[in-house]
Design a protein around this motif. Structure first.
Motif, PDB file in Angstrom:
ATOM      1  N   ALA A   1       0.800  -1.230   0.000  1.00 55.35           N
ATOM      2  CA  ALA A   1       0.000   0.000   0.000  1.00 55.35           C
ATOM      3  C   ALA A   1       0.832   1.279   0.000  1.00 55.35           C
ATOM      4  O   ALA A   1       0.328   2.363   0.302  1.00 55.35           O
ATOM      5  N   GLY A   2       2.094   1.169  -0.364  1.00 51.46           N
ATOM      6  CA  GLY A   2       2.943   2.347  -0.390  1.00 51.46           C
ATOM      7  C   GLY A   2       4.388   1.896  -0.475  1.00 51.46           C
ATOM      8  O   GLY A   2       4.665   0.703  -0.414  1.00 51.46           O
TER       9      GLY A   2
ATOM     10  N   ARG B   1      -4.131  -0.557 -12.215  1.00 50.21           N
ATOM     11  CA  ARG B   1      -2.988  -0.273 -13.081  1.00 50.21           C
ATOM     12  C   ARG B   1      -2.423   1.122 -12.748  1.00 50.21           C
ATOM     13  O   ARG B   1      -1.228   1.316 -12.603  1.00 50.21           O
ATOM     14  N   GLU B   2      -3.327   2.067 -12.573  1.00 51.73           N
ATOM     15  CA  GLU B   2      -2.896   3.426 -12.209  1.00 51.73           C
ATOM     16  C   GLU B   2      -2.200   3.444 -10.850  1.00 51.73           C
ATOM     17  O   GLU B   2      -1.191   4.126 -10.663  1.00 51.73           O
ATOM     18  N   VAL B   3      -2.763   2.711  -9.908  1.00 48.42           N
ATOM     19  CA  VAL B   3      -2.138   2.638  -8.582  1.00 48.42           C
ATOM     20  C   VAL B   3      -0.719   2.104  -8.723  1.00 48.42           C
ATOM     21  O   VAL B   3       0.238   2.642  -8.152  1.00 48.42           O
ATOM     22  N   GLY B   4      -0.559   1.047  -9.539  1.00 50.55           N
ATOM     23  CA  GLY B   4       0.773   0.486  -9.772  1.00 50.55           C
ATOM     24  C   GLY B   4       1.724   1.525 -10.354  1.00 50.55           C
ATOM     25  O   GLY B   4       2.873   1.660  -9.920  1.00 50.55           O
ATOM     26  N   GLN B   5       1.235   2.305 -11.303  1.00 50.21           N
ATOM     27  CA  GLN B   5       2.092   3.325 -11.929  1.00 50.21           C
ATOM     28  C   GLN B   5       2.554   4.361 -10.904  1.00 50.21           C
ATOM     29  O   GLN B   5       3.720   4.752 -10.878  1.00 50.21           O
ATOM     30  N   HIS B   6       1.625   4.782 -10.071  1.00 47.13           N
ATOM     31  CA  HIS B   6       2.000   5.792  -9.069  1.00 47.13           C
ATOM     32  C   HIS B   6       2.965   5.214  -8.030  1.00 47.13           C
ATOM     33  O   HIS B   6       3.869   5.893  -7.566  1.00 47.13           O
ATOM     34  N   LEU B   7       2.737   3.945  -7.693  1.00 47.03           N
ATOM     35  CA  LEU B   7       3.627   3.327  -6.707  1.00 47.03           C
ATOM     36  C   LEU B   7       5.045   3.191  -7.245  1.00 47.03           C
ATOM     37  O   LEU B   7       6.011   3.209  -6.480  1.00 47.03           O
ATOM     38  N   ALA B   8       5.172   3.067  -8.563  1.00 47.71           N
ATOM     39  CA  ALA B   8       6.510   2.975  -9.152  1.00 47.71           C
ATOM     40  C   ALA B   8       7.277   4.266  -8.857  1.00 47.71           C
ATOM     41  O   ALA B   8       8.445   4.244  -8.440  1.00 47.71           O
ATOM     42  N   ARG B   9       6.622   5.402  -9.038  1.00 43.73           N
ATOM     43  CA  ARG B   9       7.290   6.678  -8.754  1.00 43.73           C
ATOM     44  C   ARG B   9       7.644   6.776  -7.264  1.00 43.73           C
ATOM     45  O   ARG B   9       8.712   7.255  -6.888  1.00 43.73           O
TER      46      ARG B   9
END
Ligand code: BGC
Length: 823
Positions: free
Chosen positions: A53-54, A86-94
């Motif tokens: 979750a982060g 998918r969006e959550v995954g993208q943001h978590l990458a950053r």
């Protein structure tokens, strides 16, 4: 494809240049979160971070660098929205990259076998297809931005009971059809670059050294070409684990693999396995772009202001995961300008995450009270706590002064931190982690004369002094407890009378060794007594307001790692509070925040009920959006809510089941029948069925059809349905498609979820949802033939909006048997 100017080396050439010692050095961590670099060959260190979750970063589990807290797994599971994941995954990458990490230890793909598993909050669902579909989207999002996912915990890690040693003994069909499926999907469809083995054993062999799991199924059948890492402290052998296919022991430095070099020097098979494992480590360094851009792993940034898009996503996801369970008379949404009493132990505290390794130092924890005040104006919102729901006494957010001493008692270092809980993952220079002593000093600010409660829980030996007087002795009285992943003590409490003003609190700490990873931690709790009239005060406030919102539930001390859930009753006097407030004000909304089902003896009395889970740092804003109708409650339950604990699929009242296990084993005797599969077989009406959730608008499903009513073996079929928003507001609906095998050779559940799709529609609008079904949607695993088999004959495709509301049935015929062997 590598770019022309890339610094990425040819991996085989690099392996040829490495000494055996250097190859071995890659196969256990350098420390808690990093692999070992080989500077001679420009091989950088690769950093990993928790968790689903982060991106917590390399600091301690509490009090580390600030980071964005996303909704927990069950909240994301409730969204039924793969695109959102998918969006959550993208943001978590950053987020992970900002913490210097190329690998995120997520997502958690274990299933809800029992409602009592302590870590259910971290996973998505009781259903393998929902879990696997959402996990796949998360993995793709993350990896599309160059950060590796680590799907975990492979496999059969469905309880925290004896978690470091228990053997999950799972019948082959249940293993294939339920527990392996989310891993199979995230590996085959998601293309996951890494996988973490579970702490547990499977059929008697540790997952981390289980050749069948790693070599045969994962690498052989599924074609996995990534890295296999053990759970932290879950490697149990040197050569054996490497030969079984486990690449990396974490954390480091090597414990189980201390003798690996020697073993490899003397054994050709181990040498070959070492080279292969080292190659997998290098490949992950390559895939995450770390050869090209070695990150400065010490440089962890805390970006919050810059990331308005991340905050907005977390807020939207929180609302999309919120499930409207009941809304009698259309009480919700609340009108603009409503005067609201916000009541309950979770009202003024933002419960934004669960506990254990999934926790982090969130940028903020917006409470329901904060959210409603921001949305309605301070003047329209009143607040009363009513009762508490603490499992352990709350910690304090105050400056903490630390002094370290050597074994001889000489001072060696000092440090300033914050908060009254500390987990040491790193130490100031000069401190020996094995033999240090520490003294923690902080100030207790006491508002009024009276009796106060204090507590200590620690992984290590501790004692507490207040104003120089010993209050708690957790050295001679140390008893093993449920804290700190089972390595900590029970919580010891004491009540003392304190005068108003400031008091000096001191905690003395010394390590006491043991544990499956070296862990030193202590938590000092402090609580002012609740007024004896707290409940009555809340009721009075509720009576005076237009509406009452009662915020009840649990927190990360209840829903955590290392210990299973306490039961299904709301802790403390919360049931009583719900009843009293509802009786005082008929316009009462219950906002429940838990990591899984609880019993609701008051359900018949309350008009409106939202399940909000732990939706990340923007929690209160997301709840305000839903309560006031700025967002439709988009969530649908990813888990059956049982009416009684006895209805849990693994409750001893169900004949022939086993939970949590005995003699070191837990047999999954219920086989395929967990969640709604169990409900269908046992015929017991749940409190709320799997897939249930209301919207503020109404929908009709119309014109369901298949593009073919007969398909040949190997074929595909599409199911389409028109969804019409028949109400006055925009809203979201989830179309759920289940398959029933009408004539089957082996026993099968009455129905299984095989497709779903979410639509957002304006008032009066309609939209078409088209979903694919393939042979695996029809198949079961035949353990005698070691093959997926779809029997020739009739199937029913059931379409609706929850496992208990499937009004449409489309017959489908498979014209011949289809099968696909594994292994
Ligand atoms: C957990 C993992 C986690 C790891 C590192 C373990 O206790 O089971 O999920 O990623 O710790 O914190």
């Amino acid at each position: 494809m590598p770019k022309a100017d890339t610094r990425t080396p040819d991996l085989d050439r690099l392996l040829d240049q490495m000494t055996l010692e250097e190859q071995v050095s890659l196969l256990a961590g350098a420390d808690f979160w990093r692999t070992v670099p080989v500077p001679r060959l420009n091989i950088p260190s690769l950093k990993v971070t928790d968790g689903p979750a982060g991106a917590r970063g390399g600091g301690p589990l509490v009090g580390g660098k600030k980071t964005a807290a996303f909704p927990v797994g069950i909240s994301l599971g409730s969204t039924w929205n793969a695109e959102l994941l998918r969006e959550v995954g993208q943001h978590l990458a950053r987020e992970a990259q900002d913490k210097g990490a190329g690998v995120l230890l997520a997502p958690t793909m274990n299933l809800f076998r029992s409602t009592l598993n302590g870590r259910n909050f971290e996973s998505y669902s009781e259903d393998p297809f929902l879990t696997g579909t959402l996990g796949t989207a998360y993995v793709r999002g993350l990896q599309s931005r160059g950060v590796a996912a680590t799907v975990k915990h492979y496999v059969g890690n469905e309880s925290e009971y004896e978690r470091n040693t228990i053997s999950s003994d799972i019948p082959e069909r249940a293993l294939r059809e339920l527990y392996l499926l989310p891993f199979e999907m995230t590996v085959k469809r998601g293309g996951a670059w890494a996988i973490m083995t579970g702490y547990n054993r499977l059929g008697g062999t540790y997952c981390s050294e289980n050749p069948r799991l790693i070599k045969e199924i994962l690498r052989g059948e599924w074609g996995f070409g990534g890295l296999v890492v053990s759970d932290w402290g879950g490697t149990h052998s040197a050569g054996e684990s490497v030969r079984a296919g486990l690449d990396l022991e974490m954390p480091g430095p090597a414990r189980a693999r201390g003798a690996l070099l020697e073993e490899a020097q003397n054994d050709e098979a181990t040498r070959r396995a070492v080279r292969e494992a080292a190659r997998n480590v290098l490949r992950l360094i390559e895939r995450t772009g770390t050869f090209d851009r070695p990150r400065d792993v010490r440089d962890e940034s805390e970006r919050d202001e810059e990331y308005a898009d991340t905050r907005a996503l977390i807020r939207r996801a929180g609302a999309e995961g919120t499930v409207l369970l009941k809304n009698e008379g259309g009480l919700l949404p609340l009108p603009a300008g409503a005067r609201v009493a916000v009541i309950g132990p979770n009202a003024a505290t933002g419960q934004v995450m669960g506990g254990g390794s999934a926790q982090m130092n969130a940028h903020r924890r917006v409470s329901p009270l904060d959210g409603l005040r921001a949305a309605l104006g301070e003047e329209n919102v009143t607040h009363a706590v009513g009762c508490d729901n603490d499992r352990f006494l709350p910690t304090l957010d105050v400056p903490l002064h630390l002094e370290y001493f050597g074994a001889d008692g000489e001072p060696v270092a000092t440090e300033e931190r914050r908060g009254s809980e500390i987990m040491w993952f790193s130490f100031p220079t000069g401190v020996n982690p094995a033999s240090f002593r520490a003294r923690l000093s902080l100030t207790l600010s006491v508002p009024a004369d009276g009796e106060y409660e204090l507590s200590l829980a620690s992984a290590g030996l501790t004692r507490l002094l207040v104003d120089g007087r010993e209050v708690i002795d957790n050295r001679t009285n140390w008893q093993p407890g449920d804290t700190y992943f089972g390595m900590g003590s029970a919580e010891l409490r004491a009540s003392i009378v304190l005068g108003a003003g400031e008091h000096a609190a001191t905690v003395e700490f010394e390590p006491h060794g043991g544990g499956f990873v070296p862990l030193n931690a202590v938590r000092l709790g402090f609580r002012a007594p609740l007024s004896p009239t707290a409940l009555e005060d809340a009721v009075r406030l509720a009576r005076e307001a237009d509406y009452a919102v009662v915020c009840v539930g649990t927190n990360g001390d209840w829903e955590t790692e290392g210990v299973d859930r306490w039961g299904l009753d709301l802790p403390g006097r919360q049931d009583e509070l719900v009843r009293a407030v509802t009786a005082a004000n008929p316009r009462t909304v219950i906002l429940l925040q838990t990591g899984g089902p609880v019993l609701m003896p008051w359900l018949g009395e309350v008009p409106a009920l939202l399940q909000g889970w732990f939706p990340g740092q923007e929690a209160g804003h997301a709840f305000a959006d839903v309560l006031l109708g700025h967002a439709d409650p988009g969530g649908r339950l990813p888990q059956t809510f049982p009416a009684r604990l006895e209805d849990d699929p693994t409750h001893p009242e169900t004949p022939d089941v086993q939970y949590p296990g005995e003699n070191g084993h837990v047999e999954y005797r219920e086989g395929l029948f967990i969640g709604y599969r169990h409900v269908d077989r046992a015929g017991r009406a749940p409190l709320f069925p799997f897939g249930h959730g209301l919207s503020y608008t109404t929908f009709e499903l119309e014109d369901a059809r298949l593009n073919a009513e007969r398909i040949a073996p190997g074929g595909k079929v599409r199911v389409s349905v028109r969804v019409r928003n028949t109400g006055e507001r925009a809203g979201q609906q989830v179309v759920q498609v289940y398959v029933r095998d009408a004539e089957t050779t082996l026993e099968r559940p009455a129905k299984e979820l095989k497709a779903f799709g979410k639509v957002t529609l304006g008032p009066g609008e309609s939209g078409e949802v088209t979903l694919p079904l393939d042979m695996r949607s029809l198949a079961y695993f035949d353990d005698a033939r070691n093959a997926w088999v779809a029997d020739a004959g009739e199937f029913d495709v059931l379409i609706g909006t929850s496992s208990a509301d499937l009004p449409m049935r489309l017959p489908l015929t498979l014209t011949g048997e289809w099968s696909e062997s594994v292994g």
